[in-house]
Design a protein around this motif. Sequence first.
Motif, PDB file in Angstrom:
ATOM      1  N   ALA A 199       0.612  -0.897   0.194  1.00 65.64           N
ATOM      2  CA  ALA A 199       0.084  -0.208  -0.094  1.00 65.64           C
ATOM      3  C   ALA A 199       0.588   1.390   0.234  1.00 65.64           C
ATOM      4  O   ALA A 199       1.724   1.365   0.971  1.00 65.64           O
ATOM      5  N   THR A 200       0.454   2.456  -0.824  1.00 68.62           N
ATOM      6  CA  THR A 200       1.643   3.507  -1.534  1.00 68.62           C
ATOM      7  C   THR A 200       0.576   4.105  -0.070  1.00 68.62           C
ATOM      8  O   THR A 200      -0.335   4.370  -0.464  1.00 68.62           O
ATOM      9  N   LEU A 201       1.684   5.394  -0.070  1.00 64.59           N
ATOM     10  CA  LEU A 201       0.697   6.824   0.370  1.00 64.59           C
ATOM     11  C   LEU A 201      -0.037   7.145  -1.203  1.00 64.59           C
ATOM     12  O   LEU A 201       0.656   7.095  -1.962  1.00 64.59           O
ATOM     13  N   GLY A 202      -1.019   8.132  -0.286  1.00 63.09           N
ATOM     14  CA  GLY A 202      -1.564   8.388  -1.323  1.00 63.09           C
ATOM     15  C   GLY A 202      -1.669  10.479  -1.169  1.00 63.09           C
ATOM     16  O   GLY A 202      -0.886  10.704  -0.559  1.00 63.09           O
ATOM     17  N   GLY A 203      -2.064  11.161  -2.016  1.00 65.72           N
ATOM     18  CA  GLY A 203      -1.884  12.363  -2.499  1.00 65.72           C
ATOM     19  C   GLY A 203      -1.024  12.785  -2.507  1.00 65.72           C
ATOM     20  O   GLY A 203      -0.132  11.947  -2.939  1.00 65.72           O
ATOM     21  N   GLN A 204      -0.470  14.359  -2.708  1.00 61.49           N
ATOM     22  CA  GLN A 204       0.263  14.603  -4.030  1.00 61.49           C
ATOM     23  C   GLN A 204       1.675  14.167  -2.741  1.00 61.49           C
ATOM     24  O   GLN A 204       2.929  14.681  -3.304  1.00 61.49           O
ATOM     25  N   HIS A 205       1.709  13.557  -1.628  1.00 61.34           N
ATOM     26  CA  HIS A 205       2.716  13.779  -1.102  1.00 61.34           C
ATOM     27  C   HIS A 205       3.383  12.990  -1.579  1.00 61.34           C
ATOM     28  O   HIS A 205       5.497  12.387  -1.278  1.00 61.34           O
ATOM     29  N   GLY A 206       3.132  11.520  -2.106  1.00 60.14           N
ATOM     30  CA  GLY A 206       2.982  10.150  -2.361  1.00 60.14           C
ATOM     31  C   GLY A 206       4.116  10.452  -3.093  1.00 60.14           C
ATOM     32  O   GLY A 206       3.761  10.699  -4.798  1.00 60.14           O
ATOM     33  N   ALA A 207       5.265   8.723  -4.236  1.00 57.44           N
ATOM     34  CA  ALA A 207       5.841   8.622  -5.118  1.00 57.44           C
ATOM     35  C   ALA A 207       4.378   8.455  -5.968  1.00 57.44           C
ATOM     36  O   ALA A 207       5.479   8.890  -6.544  1.00 57.44           O
ATOM     37  N   ALA A 208       3.895   7.611  -5.778  1.00 52.64           N
ATOM     38  CA  ALA A 208       3.239   7.231  -7.122  1.00 52.64           C
ATOM     39  C   ALA A 208       2.176   8.154  -7.341  1.00 52.64           C
ATOM     40  O   ALA A 208       2.287   8.531  -8.813  1.00 52.64           O
ATOM     41  N   SER A 209       2.474   9.731  -7.336  1.00 47.26           N
ATOM     42  CA  SER A 209       2.172  10.850  -7.963  1.00 47.26           C
ATOM     43  C   SER A 209       2.554  11.769  -8.789  1.00 47.26           C
ATOM     44  O   SER A 209       1.757  12.656  -9.246  1.00 47.26           O
ATOM     45  N   LYS A 210       3.821  11.127  -8.901  1.00 46.53           N
ATOM     46  CA  LYS A 210       4.681  11.989  -9.263  1.00 46.53           C
ATOM     47  C   LYS A 210       5.197  10.689 -10.205  1.00 46.53           C
ATOM     48  O   LYS A 210       5.766   9.992 -10.130  1.00 46.53           O
ATOM     49  N   ASP A 211       5.195  11.076 -12.086  1.00 47.23           N
ATOM     50  CA  ASP A 211       5.688  10.406 -13.303  1.00 47.23           C
ATOM     51  C   ASP A 211       7.848  10.151 -12.749  1.00 47.23           C
ATOM     52  O   ASP A 211       7.239   9.010 -13.202  1.00 47.23           O
ATOM     53  N   ASP A 212       8.127  11.175 -12.374  1.00 52.12           N
ATOM     54  CA  ASP A 212       9.768  10.252 -12.117  1.00 52.12           C
ATOM     55  C   ASP A 212      10.096   9.236 -10.761  1.00 52.12           C
ATOM     56  O   ASP A 212      11.044   9.414 -10.980  1.00 52.12           O
ATOM     57  N   LYS A 213       8.364   9.182 -10.212  1.00 50.32           N
ATOM     58  CA  LYS A 213       8.748   8.188  -9.279  1.00 50.32           C
ATOM     59  C   LYS A 213       8.052   6.645  -9.797  1.00 50.32           C
ATOM     60  O   LYS A 213       8.503   5.628  -8.695  1.00 50.32           O
ATOM     61  N   TRP A 214       7.943   6.376 -10.649  1.00 48.40           N
ATOM     62  CA  TRP A 214       7.006   5.101 -11.252  1.00 48.40           C
ATOM     63  C   TRP A 214       8.540   3.940 -11.387  1.00 48.40           C
ATOM     64  O   TRP A 214       7.697   2.645 -11.572  1.00 48.40           O
ATOM     65  N   ARG A 215       9.301   4.411 -11.225  1.00 47.08           N
ATOM     66  CA  ARG A 215      11.035   3.450 -12.403  1.00 47.08           C
ATOM     67  C   ARG A 215      10.315   1.765 -11.791  1.00 47.08           C
ATOM     68  O   ARG A 215      10.063   1.291 -12.231  1.00 47.08           O
ATOM     69  N   HIS A 216      10.249   2.021 -10.025  1.00 47.55           N
ATOM     70  CA  HIS A 216       9.695   1.121  -9.315  1.00 47.55           C
ATOM     71  C   HIS A 216       8.780  -0.015  -8.955  1.00 47.55           C
ATOM     72  O   HIS A 216       8.644  -1.388  -8.686  1.00 47.55           O
ATOM     73  N   LEU A 217       7.949   1.264  -8.958  1.00 47.81           N
ATOM     74  CA  LEU A 217       6.298   0.818  -8.529  1.00 47.81           C
ATOM     75  C   LEU A 217       6.731  -0.332 -10.055  1.00 47.81           C
ATOM     76  O   LEU A 217       5.704  -1.304 -10.204  1.00 47.81           O
ATOM     77  N   TYR A 218       6.711   0.061 -11.447  1.00 45.63           N
ATOM     78  CA  TYR A 218       6.947  -1.251 -12.537  1.00 45.63           C
ATOM     79  C   TYR A 218       6.858  -3.082 -12.221  1.00 45.63           C
ATOM     80  O   TYR A 218       6.742  -3.287 -12.835  1.00 45.63           O
ATOM     81  N   SER A 219       7.852  -3.088 -11.064  1.00 45.83           N
ATOM     82  CA  SER A 219       8.082  -4.683 -10.631  1.00 45.83           C
ATOM     83  C   SER A 219       6.977  -5.208 -10.702  1.00 45.83           C
ATOM     84  O   SER A 219       7.364  -6.195 -11.048  1.00 45.83           O
ATOM     85  N   GLY A 220       5.971  -4.078  -9.956  1.00 45.71           N
ATOM     86  CA  GLY A 220       4.800  -5.642  -9.961  1.00 45.71           C
ATOM     87  C   GLY A 220       3.689  -5.279 -10.938  1.00 45.71           C
ATOM     88  O   GLY A 220       4.055  -4.058 -11.696  1.00 45.71           O
ATOM     89  N   PHE A 221       2.756  -5.516 -10.036  1.00 42.52           N
ATOM     90  CA  PHE A 221       1.075  -5.194 -11.175  1.00 42.52           C
ATOM     91  C   PHE A 221       0.321  -3.923 -10.329  1.00 42.52           C
ATOM     92  O   PHE A 221      -0.038  -3.675  -8.896  1.00 42.52           O
TER      93      PHE A 221
END
Length: 324
Positions: A199-221
């Motif tokens: 479970a990741t952080l929600g809102g504007q402070h979470g890494a998932a809200s920023k395009d340049d932080k998705w590099r490692h999120l792509y490792s899973g679904f």
Amino acid sequence: MRNLFDQSIQKQKEEHEEVEFSDGVSEVELRLFLKGNEVEDSGDVFVEADGTSLIIKLKSSGSVTTLLETNHLYDKIKPAETIWYIDEDQLVINLKKYDPELKWPDIMETWESLAVGVVPILKGSSLYIVGESTKINQKVAKELAVGLGYTPLNTSELLEAYGNQSIDSWVIAEGGDSVAEAEGAILESLSSHVRAVVATLGGQHGAASKDDKWRHLYSGFTIWLSQSDTDDEDSTKEEARMQIKDGSKAYTNADVVVKLGGWDPDLSQTVAQACLSAIKRLILSDKKLPGKKSLYIRLGCRGDWPNIKPPGWDPSSGAVPQET
């Protein structure tokens, strides 16, 4: 919140021990005990199968009884090849699988059947839950982890343990970008994990809200839990389609999106069921995806998803190495 799943078969199976299900190599079989209802003529039995729906009705003593009805078979069937027959006190229905390689845990798509059936097709791939609400992400991730037998993790707890302070205090002291940077580092450390639901952080402070932080999120679904103000299914689908098309949010990088028309914690399992259903459809549309995720991890999560470059590719240069 809309309940997307017809539970009629499950309810009947719980109330009456009258249904037996078995999975074969290329077909599934359903046996319904007629409980003393005499079938005088084959015309008294009505079986309608169409893609992922099944209706079974029986005419007895001048009245018609619906034995089973669902719009959510576990997977697609070949309706033209459906056969049925009477075996003493049982009505036997044979349904030909559209995908003979897929194992059916049950006749219909339910929370229980998905929790069993999605595990083998994931092949160990982890799930990442993203979206605007940290609390919703955590609640649904926990449901998924319990159902799948995966390890539950949430970046909020890991961040607060690392920083020895709450997320709110961290934002006040160092700013939201600092939190996103730290969560990105945690996601990097988790990217090699298997069989986890994060479970990741929600809102504007979470890494998932920023395009340049998705590099490692792509490792899973990744599953985007998107809150919606629309109140009907067609509008909700259109909203999701438009958001993905215009890429207005970094969350649109997710593999699947599950729209929430409101939120009720008591229905978190219903949302988790929708997540597994979406993941199942995605993987069945391209069975190589879990293996591709694994390759992406082995090559170092370089940010080249979904067009994975050859070994030796330098993400900073963007140049593709020449074959020798």
